[in-house]
Design an enzyme around this catalytic site. Structure first.
Site, short mmCIF file in Angstrom:
data_model
loop_
_atom_site.label_atom_id
_atom_site.label_comp_id
_atom_site.label_asym_id
_atom_site.label_seq_id
_atom_site.Cartn_x
_atom_site.Cartn_y
_atom_site.Cartn_z
N CYS A 153 0.83 -1.20 0.00
CA CYS A 153 0.00 0.00 0.00
C CYS A 153 0.87 1.26 0.00
O CYS A 153 2.08 1.20 0.14
CB CYS A 153 -0.93 0.00 1.21
N ALA A 206 3.10 1.66 2.93
CA ALA A 206 4.26 0.77 2.85
C ALA A 206 5.36 1.41 2.01
O ALA A 206 6.54 1.33 2.33
CB ALA A 206 3.86 -0.58 2.25
N HIS A 248 6.06 6.15 -2.45
CA HIS A 248 7.41 6.60 -2.80
C HIS A 248 7.36 8.08 -3.17
O HIS A 248 8.18 8.88 -2.73
CB HIS A 248 7.96 5.85 -4.01
N ARG A 301 12.07 -5.36 6.50
CA ARG A 301 12.61 -5.11 5.16
C ARG A 301 14.12 -5.29 5.08
O ARG A 301 14.71 -5.27 4.03
CB ARG A 301 12.22 -3.71 4.69
FE1 CFM Z 1 13.08 0.02 -5.51
FE2 CFM Z 1 12.47 -2.32 -5.79
FE3 CFM Z 1 11.07 -0.67 -4.17
FE4 CFM Z 1 13.59 -1.42 -3.54
FE5 CFM Z 1 12.68 -3.44 -1.94
FE6 CFM Z 1 11.56 -4.24 -4.23
FE7 CFM Z 1 10.17 -2.68 -2.61
MO1 CFM Z 1 10.72 -5.16 -1.90
S1 CFM Z 1 14.42 -1.72 -5.44
S2 CFM Z 1 12.62 0.48 -3.43
S3 CFM Z 1 14.51 -2.27 -1.76
S4 CFM Z 1 11.20 -0.73 -6.31
S5 CFM Z 1 12.80 -5.32 -2.86
S6 CFM Z 1 12.11 -4.31 -6.43
S7 CFM Z 1 9.50 -4.37 -3.68
S8 CFM Z 1 10.96 -3.23 -0.70
S9 CFM Z 1 9.22 -0.77 -2.96
#
Ligand code: CFM
Length: 528
Positions: free
Chosen positions: A50, A53, A182, A84
Site C-alpha cells: 500500500c 508501505a 514513494h 525489510r
Molecule cells: Fe526500488 Fe524495488 Fe522498491 Fe527497492 Fe525493496 Fe523491491 Fe520494494 Mo521489496 S528496489 S525500493 S529495496 S522498487 S525489494 S524491487 S519491492 S521493498 S518498494
C-alpha cells in the site's frame, strides 16, 4: 497456444479484457507495450503493498537518525518494523533509531473523537525519551478517513521543540500500490530536508539514490566507490541520515540505483540544484563494471579512470574462479523473477553471467517507463495517479551548480553515456520471456506450472507456494536473511546461495501427501 494465452484463457471475459494488457510475451525489436500502474482487480490476490508501505516502509523507514511515528492502529506499525532488512549502524555522531517502533496505537475512541491529541502526546514522549533531531509522522488509512490534521500537529511541534518535524499523508488507500507512497516521501524530503544544509561542496562527490541497504548492499557499493576515490555525500535512504541528506544538493552527480522509488528526487535535484543523474546498476558483474565506467566517464579524470580499472580488475580477480565454479552448476537453468519495481531488471545480468535464463519476469507496481524505458514519458494520468501530488520545484539561484555545461552533457550523451536516461527492463530481457505486470497468485501458480523454472525469485508472499510445488525459491526482496548481493562480493554470495538452492536434493523429495496415498478411504458394504 502460448503460455500467456493459456493463462488468460481461464479468465472471465471482463477480467480477460483487463489482464491481457498486463501480460505479454516479450519479443525483441517489437514495441512490447504493457499496461502498468493501474488499479488491481478487486478479488485478485495481488502481491502489491500500500501507499503507506511505500512511504514509511520503503523510503522514510531506513533513515536512521529519524524517529518515525506511525499514526494509526498498531498493526500498521508491526508490518513495517524489522522486516525489510534495510540495515543501519549509528555512531558517536549519528543516533540510530532503527531498532525502535514508534506508534500512536490508535484505538476506537481515537477514531471516533480524533487522534490529534494522542499524536501530540506521542511526539512529546519521543522528544523527552529519545531527543531526536528529526521526527517524521506517517499516517495510515483511518487518519485520512477521520481527517486528523497531522501537518498542523507537525508545524506546532516543530515550534514547540525546536526540531524538524515532517508529516506524510501516506494513507494506505492512496494510489494503486506502494508506488504512490514513494512519490509522497520524495516530495516531503525534497520540500523540507534536501538543500537545507550548508556544507561546502567536495571533489568528486556523489549521492547514491534508491539504494536501501537491503542485506548490506549499500555498504558493499559504498566500499567500492570509496576505494575508487569518490566522496559520498548521502545515500537515499539505506543506512542514510537526515544530516547527510540536507547537503545532498552539494554533490556533483546523482547515481540512481532504483529508478522507480526515487526518480522524482533525481529529477527535482536536477531542476533545483543542477545536479546531473546517471542510472546505475550495482547488481551483477556487467552491471557493476558498466556503472563504474560510466561514472568515471562522467568525471573524465585520468587518475579516477585508472583507479576504476584497477579496482574492477582487483575485485573481479578475487571472485572469478569461484564464480566460474558456480556457473558450471547453474549453466542452462531457467528462472522466474517477480519483484517490486526495479530488481527484476537489476538481477537479469547477474543470472545471465551464471548461465541462467529468465523465462518469467514481472513487477508488482512498476510504471511503463520501468519496463519500456523513459522515452515513453510523460505518461497519461488517470484518476488514481492524479491523487498523488506532483510538486514543481524551481531553480535555486544561490545553490545551483553544475559539473558540466549543458553542451558538455550533450557531448557525453552523444558519446554513449546514458545521462538522465533509463532503458527499462526490456533492455536486458531475453526474447520469448513471459512478462506479467501486477502479478497475482493465480497467474504465478499457472505460469510456474507451464514454464517450470528451475528457481523462483520473489518474496515471502509467494515463496512457500512455489516451494511446495517442488521449485526452490530465493527471496529477492529480503535475500532470505543473507546478502549482500550487490557488488562483486555480493555477486559471489548470490551465486553460492542460488547454487545451493537449485542443487539440493530436497526438491526431488517433495511430494504432496495426496500423491502418496488416497485422501478418501472406504469399503463397500454387504448387500443385505
Ligand atoms: Fe526500488 Fe524495488 Fe522498491 Fe527497492 Fe525493496 Fe523491491 Fe520494494 Mo521489496 S528496489 S525500493 S529495496 S522498487 S525489494 S524491487 S519491492 S521493498 S518498494
Amino acid at each position: 497456444m502460448n503460455s500467456r494465452d493459456k493463462v488468460l484463457d481461464k479468465y472471465s471475459s471482463k477480467i480477460y479484457k483487463n489482464r491481457k494488457e498486463h501480460i505479454i510475451q516479450f519479443e525483441e525489436g517489437e514495441p512490447n507495450l504493457i499496461a502498468a500502474d493501474t488499479r488491481a482487480i478487486p478479488g485478485i490476490l495481488t502481491n502489491r503493498g500500500c501507499c503507506y508501505a511505500g512511504c514509511k516502509g520503503v523510503v522514510i523507514g531506513p533513515l536512521k537518525d529519524v524517529a518515525t511515528i506511525v499514526h494509526g492502529p498498531i498493526g500498521c506499525s508491526y508490518y513495517t518494523w524489522g522486516t525489510r532488512r534495510s540495515k543501519s549502524k549509528g555512531d558517536e555522531n549519528t543516533k540510530d533509531f532503527s531498532d525502535y517502533c514508534f506508534s500512536t496505537d490508535m484505538q476506537e475512541t481515537d477514531i471516533v473523537f480524533g487522534g490529534e491529541k494522542k499524536l501530540k502526546k506521542a511526539i512529546k514522549e519521543v522528544v523527552e525519551i529519545f531527543n531526536p533531531a528529526c521526527i517524521m509522522i506517517c499516517s495510515t488509512c483511518p487518519v485520512g478517513l477521520i481527517g486528523d490534521d497531522i501537518h498542523a500537529v507537525a508545524a506546532e511541534a516543530e515550534e514547540l521543540y525546536g526540531i524538524k518535524v515532517l508529516a506524510f499523508s501516506c494513507e494506505g488507500y492512496k494510489g494503486v500500490s506502494q508506488s504512490g507512497g514513494h512519490h509522497i516521501a520524495n516530495n516531503g524530503l525534497m520540500k523540507h530536508i534536501i538543500g537545507t544544509g550548508d556544507a561546502e561542496p567536495v571533489k568528486y562527490s556523489i549521492n547514491l539514490l534508491g539504494e536501501y541497504n537491503i542485506g548490506g548492499d549499500g555498504w558493499e557499493i559504498e566500499r567500492i566507490l570509496k576505494r575508487i576515490g569518490y566522496n559520498i555525500v548521502s545515500v537515499m535512504t539505506g543506512d542514510g541520515s537526515v544530516e547527510e541528506m540536507k547537503n545532498a544538493h552539494t554533490a556533483d552527480l546523482n547515481l540512481l540505483q532504483c529508478h522507480r522509488s526515487i526518480n522524482y528526487i533525481a529529477e527535482m535535484l536536477k531542476t533545483k540544484y543542477g545536479t546531473a543523474w546517471l542510472k546505475v546498476n550495482f547488481i551483477g558483474l556487467n552491471g557493476i563494471k558498466k556503472s563504474l565506467r560510466d561514472v568515471a566517464a562522467f568525471f573524465n579524470d585520468p587518475d579516477l579512470t585508472a583507479r576504476t580499472e584497477a579496482v574492477i580488475a582487483d575485485e573481479e580477480d578475487e571472485i572469478k574462479e569461484a564464480m566460474a565454479a558456480f556457473k558450471t552448476k547453474l549453466e542452462g537453468k531457467t528462472a522466474a523473477v517477480y519483484v517490486g519495481g526495479s530488481r527484476t531488471h537489476h538481477f537479469i545480468n547477474l543470472l545471465k553471467s551464471l548461465g541462467v535464463e529468465v523465462v518469467l519476469a514481472g513487477y508488482e507496481f512498476a510504471h511503463r517507463d520501468d519496463y519500456e524505458g523513459r522515452q515513453v514519458l510523460p505518461l497519461k494520468m488517470d484518476a488514481d495517479s492524479k491523487n498523488i501530488e506532483s510538486i514543481v520545484v524551481e531553480k535555486d539561484p544561490a545553490k545551483f551548480k553544475t559539473f558540466h555545461t549543458d553542451e558538455q552533457l550533450e557531448e557525453l550523451k552523444k558519446a554513449g553515456l546514458p545521462i538522465e536516461s533509463y532503458d527499462g527492463l526490456w533492455a536486458e530481457l531475453s526474447p520469448n520471456a513471459t512478462v506479467t505486470d501486477d502479478f497475482n497468485h493465480f497467474e504465478t501458480e499457472e505460469f510456474v506450472k507451464l514454464l517450470k523454472p528451475d528457481i523462483f525469485f520473489s518474496g515471502i508472499k509467494d515463496k512457500y507456494v512455489v516451494q511446495k510445488a517442488g521449485i526452490p525459491s530465493r527471496q529477492i526482496h529480503s535475500y532470505d536473511y543473507g546478502g549482500p548481493y550487490a557488488g562483486f562480493k555480493g555477486a559471489l554470495n548470490f551465486a553460492r546461495d542460488v547454487t545451493l538452492a537449485v542443487n539440493t536434493p530436497a526438491w526431488d523429495l517433495v511430494q504432496a501427501p495426496w500423491k502418496r496415498e488416497p485422501t478418501l478411504e472406504g469399503s463397500l458394504g454387504g448387500t443385505e
